[in-house]
Design a protein around this motif. Structure first.
Motif, PDB file in Angstrom:
ATOM      1  N   SER A 162       0.810  -1.223   0.000  1.00  0.00           N
ATOM      2  CA  SER A 162       0.000   0.000   0.000  1.00  0.00           C
ATOM      3  C   SER A 162       0.844   1.274   0.000  1.00  0.00           C
ATOM      4  O   SER A 162       0.315   2.355  -0.229  1.00  0.00           O
ATOM      5  N   SER A 163       2.154   1.173   0.278  1.00  0.00           N
ATOM      6  CA  SER A 163       3.042   2.345   0.210  1.00  0.00           C
ATOM      7  C   SER A 163       4.488   1.846   0.244  1.00  0.00           C
ATOM      8  O   SER A 163       4.740   0.674   0.555  1.00  0.00           O
ATOM      9  N   GLY A 164       5.418   2.753  -0.052  1.00  0.00           N
ATOM     10  CA  GLY A 164       6.842   2.400   0.052  1.00  0.00           C
ATOM     11  C   GLY A 164       7.202   2.047   1.478  1.00  0.00           C
ATOM     12  O   GLY A 164       7.973   1.104   1.731  1.00  0.00           O
ATOM     13  N   LEU A 165       6.646   2.800   2.440  1.00  0.00           N
ATOM     14  CA  LEU A 165       6.994   2.517   3.841  1.00  0.00           C
ATOM     15  C   LEU A 165       6.428   1.183   4.295  1.00  0.00           C
ATOM     16  O   LEU A 165       7.056   0.480   5.094  1.00  0.00           O
ATOM     17  N   SER A 166       5.241   0.803   3.805  1.00  0.00           N
ATOM     18  CA  SER A 166       4.743  -0.520   4.225  1.00  0.00           C
ATOM     19  C   SER A 166       5.605  -1.617   3.597  1.00  0.00           C
ATOM     20  O   SER A 166       5.782  -2.686   4.203  1.00  0.00           O
ATOM     21  N   LEU A 191      -1.087   8.201  -6.754  1.00  0.00           N
ATOM     22  CA  LEU A 191      -1.278   6.930  -6.036  1.00  0.00           C
ATOM     23  C   LEU A 191      -0.140   6.722  -5.045  1.00  0.00           C
ATOM     24  O   LEU A 191       0.937   7.305  -5.190  1.00  0.00           O
ATOM     25  N   LEU A 192      -0.409   5.904  -4.020  1.00  0.00           N
ATOM     26  CA  LEU A 192       0.631   5.447  -3.091  1.00  0.00           C
ATOM     27  C   LEU A 192       0.811   3.951  -3.308  1.00  0.00           C
ATOM     28  O   LEU A 192      -0.188   3.221  -3.390  1.00  0.00           O
ATOM     29  N   ALA A 193       2.056   3.500  -3.401  1.00  0.00           N
ATOM     30  CA  ALA A 193       2.303   2.058  -3.541  1.00  0.00           C
ATOM     31  C   ALA A 193       3.764   1.763  -3.215  1.00  0.00           C
ATOM     32  O   ALA A 193       4.623   2.656  -3.262  1.00  0.00           O
ATOM     33  N   VAL A 196      18.372  -3.005  -1.104  1.00  0.00           N
ATOM     34  CA  VAL A 196      18.622  -1.738  -1.796  1.00  0.00           C
ATOM     35  C   VAL A 196      17.285  -1.036  -2.052  1.00  0.00           C
ATOM     36  O   VAL A 196      16.382  -1.612  -2.664  1.00  0.00           O
ATOM     37  N   ASP A 197      17.181   0.189  -1.554  1.00  0.00           N
ATOM     38  CA  ASP A 197      16.036   1.038  -1.885  1.00  0.00           C
ATOM     39  C   ASP A 197      16.412   1.779  -3.170  1.00  0.00           C
ATOM     40  O   ASP A 197      17.238   2.695  -3.162  1.00  0.00           O
ATOM     41  N   SER A 198      15.801   1.345  -4.271  1.00  0.00           N
ATOM     42  CA  SER A 198      16.163   1.862  -5.600  1.00  0.00           C
ATOM     43  C   SER A 198      15.117   2.856  -6.122  1.00  0.00           C
ATOM     44  O   SER A 198      15.022   3.079  -7.324  1.00  0.00           O
ATOM     45  N   VAL A 254      15.229  -5.920  -3.291  1.00  0.00           N
ATOM     46  CA  VAL A 254      15.144  -4.548  -3.798  1.00  0.00           C
ATOM     47  C   VAL A 254      13.789  -3.978  -3.404  1.00  0.00           C
ATOM     48  O   VAL A 254      12.768  -4.676  -3.495  1.00  0.00           O
ATOM     49  N   MET A 255      13.790  -2.748  -2.938  1.00  0.00           N
ATOM     50  CA  MET A 255      12.502  -2.099  -2.630  1.00  0.00           C
ATOM     51  C   MET A 255      12.352  -0.801  -3.418  1.00  0.00           C
ATOM     52  O   MET A 255      13.343  -0.181  -3.816  1.00  0.00           O
ATOM     53  N   HIS A 256      11.112  -0.448  -3.674  1.00  0.00           N
ATOM     54  CA  HIS A 256      10.802   0.821  -4.342  1.00  0.00           C
ATOM     55  C   HIS A 256       9.605   1.443  -3.652  1.00  0.00           C
ATOM     56  O   HIS A 256       8.648   0.734  -3.319  1.00  0.00           O
TER      57      HIS A 256
HETATM   58  C1  LIG Z   1      13.828   6.707  -1.100  1.00  0.00           C
HETATM   59  C2  LIG Z   1      12.443   6.557  -0.550  1.00  0.00           C
HETATM   60  N1  LIG Z   1      12.086   5.378   0.020  1.00  0.00           N
HETATM   61  C3  LIG Z   1      10.860   5.201   0.535  1.00  0.00           C
HETATM   62  C4  LIG Z   1       9.919   6.209   0.525  1.00  0.00           C
HETATM   63  C5  LIG Z   1       8.561   5.977   1.137  1.00  0.00           C
HETATM   64  O1  LIG Z   1       7.609   5.804   0.140  1.00  0.00           O
HETATM   65  P1  LIG Z   1       6.019   6.071   0.326  1.00  0.00           P
HETATM   66  O2  LIG Z   1       5.861   7.548   0.438  1.00  0.00           O
HETATM   67  O3  LIG Z   1       5.449   5.475  -0.920  1.00  0.00           O
HETATM   68  O4  LIG Z   1       5.619   5.356   1.568  1.00  0.00           O
HETATM   69  C6  LIG Z   1      10.234   7.439  -0.056  1.00  0.00           C
HETATM   70  C7  LIG Z   1       9.248   8.533  -0.066  1.00  0.00           C
HETATM   71  O5  LIG Z   1       9.552   9.660  -0.398  1.00  0.00           O
HETATM   72  C8  LIG Z   1      11.530   7.616  -0.604  1.00  0.00           C
HETATM   73  O6  LIG Z   1      11.904   8.777  -1.163  1.00  0.00           O
END
Ligand SMILES: Cc1ncc(COP(=O)(O)O)c(C=O)c1O
Length: 384
Positions: free
Chosen positions: A84-88, A207-209, A173-175, A193-195
């Motif tokens: 549901s988001s990058g943080l999740s 959108l958030l993902a 790796v956060d890409s 790998v995460m995005h």
């Molecule tokens: C490098 C990076 N990782 C993770 C995130 C978190 O993503 P989200 O906002 O989709 O939760 C962000 C958000 O700006 C980001 O810049």
């Protein structure tokens, strides 16, 4: 005779199973079981928990989330789990690996916030990327963001993969700042790998993902099972918007990368003509050898600048015509953010720029007037 790109999009239209050119949004949260009672198998009697292919409850999966994952698997060549988001997605990665120690240096403040929750709740120890890695043990994590937020500069993935693996630790790796086709962290030793797919995968600021990508089908299954319990699956509307976006990912990202690099080169070449411009940060200004291999097609569409005073930095966004003053990045519209608005740690003179798909000469001209430079654009052959 249609051109190649037209055929790439329309060539398989006649094979579609439903007439809809765009897959419909499936809003159902629950799906009927098999109607033949003889085919019903108690969950306790199943050898394997079937996670994909036959949706029955949308917290597990639904047709639109499966379409997102399948299309991104085709793009990346690996297993993809959508969130549901990058943080999740980052939270899910920590839950999966359950490290005792994490090495994490510069990077998105929200990911640091999650690490702080884990320090508070579970006693996770946080060390820096420059700290002594002998503190890491088997199963611990090195989390590398490259290119890094907010500067858009690169770190050597292979170097950190080797250092992590020497200790039996894993490299995530956060890409986010370098989506496909700019960077493939698996080629340099990443284990996961995460995005934040909110950014370039989404590409339209609507959108958030989040995504986790793994080479292992077993890890994919575990992540999906954890996701079912944590309730962090991507929703139907967001999936549908993401499917729309993925079709133009390559077009957008390559254009944004090229334009950002041209804008950075212009600012850097003409820096002396902009008295308030103190610093410019971007991968294109780094000359380390590894970058040519790690980012073979170009640099991140995101870069940062520092102005000489906090006040100048605060005022610059309001002088720009084509850059919205807003947080986030990766969309088709250019954004600039006086980063102190959302990040406590960053210098108050810093501005983060995300370059969109507008005409690059318009963007260069806009920056020139906003910085009050004395550069006569008409005299420059804008071969940027
Ligand atoms: C490098 C990076 N990782 C993770 C995130 C978190 O993503 P989200 O906002 O989709 O939760 C962000 C958000 O700006 C980001 O810049």
């Amino acid at each position: 005779m249609p051109g190649l790109s037209t055929n790439l999009i329309h060539g398989a239209d006649h094979l579609h199973r439903v007439p809809d050119v765009v897959p419909p949004i499936n809003i159902a949260s629950t799906f009927r079981y098999e109607s033949d009672p003889d085919k019903l198998i108690k969950v306790a009697d199943r050898e394997k928990f079937e996670i994909l292919g036959t949706p029955y409850y949308s917290r597990l999966s639904h047709p639109n989330s499966e379409q997102v994952e399948a299309s991104l698997e085709a793009v990346t060549g690996h297993h993809v789990v959508a969130y549901s988001s990058g943080l999740s997605a980052f939270y899910a990665a920590l839950t999966h690996f359950n490290p005792k120690v994490i090495a994490f240096g510069k990077g998105y403040h929200g990911c640091h916030g999650i690490v702080q929750i884990w320090e508070r709740n579970y006693g996770l120890k946080h060390i820096d990327l420059d700290d002594d890695f002998s503190q890491l043990n088997k199963g611990d994590i090195v989390h590398l963001e490259t290119p890094v937020n907010p500067e858009g500069i690169n770190f050597n993935i292979k170097y950190y993969a080797d250092k992590a693996h020497e200790r039996g630790a894993y490299l995530i790796v956060d890409s986010t700042f370098a989506p496909p086709p700019l960077q493939d962290p698996f080629k340099f030793g990443a284990d996961m790998v995460m995005h934040s797919a909110t950014k370039f995968f989404g590409g339209h600021s609507d959108l958030l993902a989040g995504l986790l990508i793994t080479k292992s089908p077993e890890i994919r299954d575990k992540l999906v099972y954890d996701r079912l319990l944590l309730g962090t699956n991507i929703a139907s509307l967001e999936s549908s918007l993401l499917i729309r976006s993925i079709r133009t990912l390559e077009l957008r990202v390559l254009r944004q990368s090229e334009s950002a690099t041209k804008l950075v080169k212009y600012l850097s070449d003409n820096k002396s003509k902009f008295p308030s411009l103190a610093k410019i940060y971007h991968g294109s200004l780094q000359d380390d050898e590894y970058i040519k291999e790690q980012m073979p097609l170009g640099h991140s569409p995101v870069f940062s600048i520092e102005l000489d005073t906090e006040d100048a930095a605060k005022r610059l966004p309001s002088k720009l015509k084509y850059f919205h003053h807003a947080t986030s990045l990766g969309g088709v519209e250019s954004l600039i953010e006086w980063r102190a608005m959302s990040d406590k740690e960053v210098s108050p003179t810093l501005l983060r720029v995300s370059v969109g798909v507008e005409n690059v000469e318009d963007l260069i001209e806009d920056f020139t007037q906003a910085l009050g430079g004395s550069v006569d654009i008409s005299k420059l052959s804008l071969k940027y």
